[in-house]
Scaffold this motif. Structure first.
Motif, PDB file in Angstrom:
ATOM      1  N   ASN A   1       4.953  -7.928 -11.665  1.00 47.27           N
ATOM      2  CA  ASN A   1       5.892  -6.822 -11.591  1.00 47.27           C
ATOM      3  C   ASN A   1       6.771  -6.903 -10.351  1.00 47.27           C
ATOM      4  OD1 ASN A   1       5.433  -5.433 -13.962  1.00 47.27           O
ATOM      5  ND2 ASN A   1       3.597  -4.470 -13.117  1.00 47.27           N
ATOM      6  N   ARG A   2       6.621  -7.993  -9.621  1.00 49.57           N
ATOM      7  CA  ARG A   2       7.446  -8.154  -8.435  1.00 49.57           C
ATOM      8  C   ARG A   2       8.858  -8.535  -8.881  1.00 49.57           C
ATOM      9  NH1 ARG A   2       4.142 -11.593  -4.566  1.00 49.57           N
ATOM     10  NH2 ARG A   2       2.743  -9.797  -4.640  1.00 49.57           N
ATOM     11  N   TYR A   3       9.840  -7.978  -8.221  1.00 52.79           N
ATOM     12  CA  TYR A   3      11.214  -8.223  -8.646  1.00 52.79           C
ATOM     13  C   TYR A   3      12.118  -8.250  -7.437  1.00 52.79           C
ATOM     14  CZ  TYR A   3      15.690  -7.546 -11.000  1.00 52.79           C
ATOM     15  OH  TYR A   3      16.979  -7.678 -11.440  1.00 52.79           O
TER      16      TYR A   3
ATOM     17  N   MET B   1      11.258  -5.277  -4.900  1.00 50.94           N
ATOM     18  CA  MET B   1      10.301  -4.242  -5.277  1.00 50.94           C
ATOM     19  C   MET B   1       9.057  -4.874  -5.866  1.00 50.94           C
ATOM     20  SD  MET B   1      11.772  -2.847  -8.891  1.00 50.94           S
ATOM     21  CE  MET B   1      13.515  -2.886  -8.583  1.00 50.94           C
ATOM     22  N   GLU B   2       8.011  -4.081  -5.927  1.00 48.23           N
ATOM     23  CA  GLU B   2       6.839  -4.478  -6.682  1.00 48.23           C
ATOM     24  C   GLU B   2       6.358  -3.253  -7.421  1.00 48.23           C
ATOM     25  OE1 GLU B   2       3.897  -6.771  -4.578  1.00 48.23           O
ATOM     26  OE2 GLU B   2       2.398  -6.165  -6.040  1.00 48.23           O
ATOM     27  N   GLY B   3       6.129  -3.405  -8.680  1.00 47.70           N
ATOM     28  CA  GLY B   3       5.679  -2.270  -9.477  1.00 47.70           C
ATOM     29  C   GLY B   3       6.501  -2.155 -10.741  1.00 47.70           C
ATOM     30  N   LYS B   4       5.890  -1.556 -11.739  1.00 42.99           N
ATOM     31  CA  LYS B   4       6.572  -1.360 -13.017  1.00 42.99           C
ATOM     32  C   LYS B   4       7.597  -0.241 -12.840  1.00 42.99           C
ATOM     33  CE  LYS B   4       4.044   0.030 -16.475  1.00 42.99           C
ATOM     34  NZ  LYS B   4       4.674   1.072 -17.292  1.00 42.99           N
TER      35      LYS B   4
ATOM     36  N   GLY C   1       1.392  14.094 -11.495  1.00 41.92           N
ATOM     37  CA  GLY C   1       0.271  13.219 -11.826  1.00 41.92           C
ATOM     38  C   GLY C   1       0.581  11.787 -11.452  1.00 41.92           C
TER      39      GLY C   1
ATOM     40  N   LEU D   1      -1.879  16.637 -19.579  1.00 43.85           N
ATOM     41  CA  LEU D   1      -0.622  15.899 -19.521  1.00 43.85           C
ATOM     42  C   LEU D   1      -0.459  15.110 -18.234  1.00 43.85           C
ATOM     43  CD1 LEU D   1       1.573  18.657 -21.040  1.00 43.85           C
ATOM     44  CD2 LEU D   1       1.147  16.412 -22.031  1.00 43.85           C
ATOM     45  N   ALA D   2      -1.053  15.652 -17.189  1.00 44.25           N
ATOM     46  CA  ALA D   2      -0.784  15.052 -15.889  1.00 44.25           C
ATOM     47  C   ALA D   2      -1.403  13.661 -15.760  1.00 44.25           C
ATOM     48  CB  ALA D   2      -1.316  15.942 -14.786  1.00 44.25           C
TER      49      ALA D   2
ATOM     50  N   GLU E   1       5.179   2.759 -12.175  1.00 51.38           N
ATOM     51  CA  GLU E   1       4.839   2.859 -10.751  1.00 51.38           C
ATOM     52  C   GLU E   1       6.033   3.302  -9.939  1.00 51.38           C
ATOM     53  OE1 GLU E   1       1.452  -0.533 -11.234  1.00 51.38           O
ATOM     54  OE2 GLU E   1       3.568  -0.972 -11.229  1.00 51.38           O
TER      55      GLU E   1
ATOM     56  N   SER F   1      13.712   3.483 -15.391  1.00 50.89           N
ATOM     57  CA  SER F   1      14.810   4.326 -14.931  1.00 50.89           C
ATOM     58  C   SER F   1      15.286   5.220 -16.066  1.00 50.89           C
ATOM     59  CB  SER F   1      15.947   3.465 -14.399  1.00 50.89           C
ATOM     60  OG  SER F   1      16.165   2.362 -15.219  1.00 50.89           O
TER      61      SER F   1
ATOM     62  N   ALA G   1       5.171   7.942 -20.596  1.00 50.50           N
ATOM     63  CA  ALA G   1       3.932   7.858 -21.371  1.00 50.50           C
ATOM     64  C   ALA G   1       2.964   6.877 -20.731  1.00 50.50           C
ATOM     65  CB  ALA G   1       4.231   7.441 -22.798  1.00 50.50           C
ATOM     66  N   PHE G   2       3.488   5.692 -20.399  1.00 51.92           N
ATOM     67  CA  PHE G   2       2.709   4.805 -19.553  1.00 51.92           C
ATOM     68  C   PHE G   2       3.266   5.023 -18.180  1.00 51.92           C
ATOM     69  CE2 PHE G   2       2.063   1.877 -23.276  1.00 51.92           C
ATOM     70  CZ  PHE G   2       0.776   2.318 -23.465  1.00 51.92           C
ATOM     71  N   PRO G   3       2.523   5.679 -17.324  1.00 54.67           N
ATOM     72  CA  PRO G   3       3.144   6.052 -16.058  1.00 54.67           C
ATOM     73  C   PRO G   3       3.702   4.828 -15.351  1.00 54.67           C
ATOM     74  CG  PRO G   3       0.767   6.286 -15.977  1.00 54.67           C
ATOM     75  CD  PRO G   3       1.117   6.020 -17.382  1.00 54.67           C
TER      76      PRO G   3
ATOM     77  N   HIS H   1      -0.967   9.124  -8.384  1.00 57.18           N
ATOM     78  CA  HIS H   1      -1.436   7.755  -8.550  1.00 57.18           C
ATOM     79  C   HIS H   1      -0.748   6.818  -7.573  1.00 57.18           C
ATOM     80  CE1 HIS H   1      -2.792   9.281 -12.501  1.00 57.18           C
ATOM     81  NE2 HIS H   1      -3.767   8.431 -12.286  1.00 57.18           N
TER      82      HIS H   1
ATOM     83  N   MET I   1       0.566  -3.777  -4.229  1.00 60.00           N
ATOM     84  CA  MET I   1       1.077  -2.633  -3.478  1.00 60.00           C
ATOM     85  C   MET I   1       2.484  -2.286  -3.962  1.00 60.00           C
ATOM     86  SD  MET I   1      -0.211  -0.696  -1.303  1.00 60.00           S
ATOM     87  CE  MET I   1       0.321   0.664  -0.311  1.00 60.00           C
TER      88      MET I   1
ATOM     89  N   LYS J   1       4.515  18.559 -13.989  1.00 59.56           N
ATOM     90  CA  LYS J   1       3.086  18.261 -13.978  1.00 59.56           C
ATOM     91  C   LYS J   1       2.878  16.757 -14.174  1.00 59.56           C
ATOM     92  CE  LYS J   1      -1.057  20.281 -15.984  1.00 59.56           C
ATOM     93  NZ  LYS J   1      -1.541  20.945 -17.184  1.00 59.56           N
ATOM     94  N   ARG J   2       3.666  16.212 -15.071  1.00 59.14           N
ATOM     95  CA  ARG J   2       3.521  14.803 -15.377  1.00 59.14           C
ATOM     96  C   ARG J   2       3.942  13.930 -14.197  1.00 59.14           C
ATOM     97  NH1 ARG J   2       3.794  12.797 -21.470  1.00 59.14           N
ATOM     98  NH2 ARG J   2       3.320  10.660 -21.085  1.00 59.14           N
TER      99      ARG J   2
ATOM    100  N   ASP K   1       2.541   6.561  -6.559  1.00 62.46           N
ATOM    101  CA  ASP K   1       3.710   5.900  -7.082  1.00 62.46           C
ATOM    102  C   ASP K   1       4.973   6.411  -6.400  1.00 62.46           C
ATOM    103  OD1 ASP K   1       2.196   4.378  -8.845  1.00 62.46           O
ATOM    104  OD2 ASP K   1       2.107   6.026 -10.259  1.00 62.46           O
TER     105      ASP K   1
END
Lengths: 257, 292
Positions: B17-19, A91-94, A197, B4-5, A172, A97, A168-170, A201, A1, A193-194, A203
């Motif tokens: 990915n927890r930090y 936090m959790e997620g990629k 998107g 793109l989206a 999170e 910044s 490019a790699f969305p 997801h 999550m 738009k990006r 994020d």
């Protein structure tokens, strides 16, 4: 999550004048400080004071406030660049910044070389870094500029490259400073738009900006910072109502409708 | 135009990915952060390597023979100095030239690791303030960059050895463990000096001055044998840490003996450097981003 939580974050920024940063000052200062009351009476700027909020999937937070109110410092703290003086960030997620367009880029290297460096930074496998490169090239639309050093780019091109690499790699969690405005209208539409998107997801986006129209459009929650403290926290239009001068607020309302 | 989206690859989130980053609260947290820094840095080995490599590449971009200018300038320097100093110090040129070559090149490596270590954080302030990255990346980048330069200079050593008829022996391989110790020491001293110099901007100049003096009081241009009996020399050798650090790699290459006392001293010096560096890194790691 995916979540991002700041609890009671404070940051004191050490103040070093050109002179007080020197060794001589510190050594002499140590000697004379025996006579002073507090040895730790170092000059600091209270950049952030007791910042707490919690974001979950789908939250798009805007940060607004005058120059020097702590927006960028807060973004850096949320990125984990500045260790807080008090409080905890979790936090959790990629997280990615985008604080400064040229960040993490070597201006002497070409666009393509920078893209490769970034894929190493992300720790991508060979196949993935090829997909990454293709995606960034496609998004940035830099064409023949890809093979010349980034220092020859216009600021808009740098922004395009930085934004393309960051999304490019969305990620999170995406943290952005206001320089995104440096892009032209076509790029802004593409970028929006990006990011949309991304947010679909589930994020998190945190965006610091001076532009009410951008914040009103991109965010669904707004924090007003002043002097490193949270002044107001709520729905964008509510916060704008007290933040903006009456005339500007009405203009924003008209533009929105 | 592709859509793109919805970019093509989506990485799944996971617990890794927890930090969490809390305000400084004691040595347990500090050392945990240091361990995290090292382990995450190790995963970025490809990034570190290409950053170090691009440093070299950029310095010589557009140049015809590129980094081999390093080799040539070292060769010219050694060629010019060899004959002059061999005559000046009245030593046998066949032993002196290999000695000078190896000494100068290894010393050049050590001194530039120390000097570059001073700026390993402050030179990359934009990177440090722009993104969360293990600090060890910047440190190892500086050490690897200098190691790449050393590899170009090794060619000079090989050529001199061939010209001066120095026969390779298995004993020369004893330089390898010493060199590995150098790499560890190099990282340690760069961390320590990098932090110190980020905070106090006068330190790089002080370090450069110390290194310059160390060059003259360490047997690099002169051999211990030449000055035998000269009063004071013994103390210079005995209390100079660079003698031991330099010796553990140089002696095997020059086929000179390494005794256990000598090695122990080098290890003790290294241990002190590593410990001081580790503690200051743990204590001050969180401040680096504010200082650069």
């Amino acid at each position: 999550m995916t979540y991002l939580e700041a609890s009671g974050i404070s940051i004191d920024f050490p103040l070093y004048h050109a002179e007080s940063r020197s060794l001589k000052k510190a050594l002499l200062g140590k000697v004379s400080s025996r006579f002073s009351v507090d040895q730790k009476s170092r000059p600091v700027v209270q950049a952030l004071r007791d910042i707490s909020f919690s974001l979950k999937s789908g939250d798009r937070l805007g940060l607004i406030g005058s120059n020097g109110s702590g927006k960028t410092t807060l973004l850096r703290a949320l990125s984990g660049i500045y260790q807080p003086t008090a409080g905890t960030l979790s936090m959790e997620g990629k997280l990615i910044s985008l604080l400064d367009p040229g960040q993490g880029m070597n201006k002497e290297l070409t666009g393509r070389e920078n893209i490769r460096l970034r894929s190493y930074y992300l720790g991508l496998s060979k196949a993935k870094s090829q997909a990454f490169e293709a995606d960034v090239i496609d998004f940035t639309d830099l064409k023949e500029f890809l093979d010349i050093p980034v220092r020859n780019y216009s600021s808009g091109m740098v922004v395009r490259l930085a934004f393309g690499m960051a999304t490019a790699f969305p990620p999170e969690i995406l943290l952005m400073d206001e320089w995104i405005l440096a892009g032209d209208a076509a790029f802004m539409a593409k970028a929006k738009k990006r990011v949309e998107g991304m947010v679909q997801h589930a994020d998190i986006l945190v965006l610091a900006s001076h532009s009410p129209s951008i914040l009103a459009e991109w965010t669904n929650r707004l924090i007003w910072l002043d002097g490193g403290r949270i002044v107001a926290d709520g729905a964008p239009m509510e916060v704008f109502k007290s933040y903006l001068p009456r005339h500007d607020f009405e203009e924003l309302l008209r533009a929105r409708s | 135009m592709t859509e793109l989206a919805r970019p093509k690859i989506h990485q799944k989130s996971s617990a890794k990915n927890r930090y969490k980053l809390a305000a400084d609260n004691g040595w347990a947290q500090r050392f945990q952060l240091v361990i995290d820094d090292f382990t995450q840095g190790a995963k970025l080995y490809r990034l570190i390597w290409s950053l170090a490599f691009s440093d070299i590449k950029l310095r010589y971009r557009g140049s015809l023979i590129g980094p081999f200018w390093l080799t040539i300038s070292t060769a010219i320097q050694i060629g010019a100095m060899s004959f002059l100093y061999a005559d000046l110090l009245q030593t046998n040129i066949h032993t002196y030239i290999p000695f000078l070559t190896v000494s100068l090149i290894l010393w050049g490596y050590l001194s530039s690791i120390i000097n570059d270590g001073c700026t390993c954080f402050s030179a990359h302030d934009a990177l440090i303030k722009g993104t969360r990255m293990p600090f060890v990346v910047h440190v190892v980048r500086s050490v690897i960059r200098n190691t790449i330069i050393l590899m170009h200079n090794v060619i000079v050593i090989v050529v001199v050895f061939v010209l001066m008829d120095v026969h390779p022996s298995l004993y020369m391989l004893a330089a390898i463990p010493g060199f590995l110790l150098w790499l560890v020491d190099g990282v340690a001293i760069s961390i320590f000096l990098g932090i110190l110099c980020a905070r106090f901007r006068d330190i790089p100049q002080i370090i450069a001055a110390i290194i310059q003096v160390a060059f003259f009081v360490t047997p690099i241009m002169w051999q211990v044998a030449t000055l035998k009996g000269h009063p004071g020399t013994e103390n210079i050798i005995l209390y100079n840490p660079f003698v031991y650090i330099l010796g553990i790699v140089r002696n095997p290459i020059l086929n000179e003996p390494l005794d256990i006392v000598f090695i122990t001293k080098a290890l003790i010096i290294s241990a002190v450097v590593i410990l001081v560096s580790l503690f200051s890194f743990a204590r001050l790691r969180g401040r680096i981003a504010f200082w650069v």
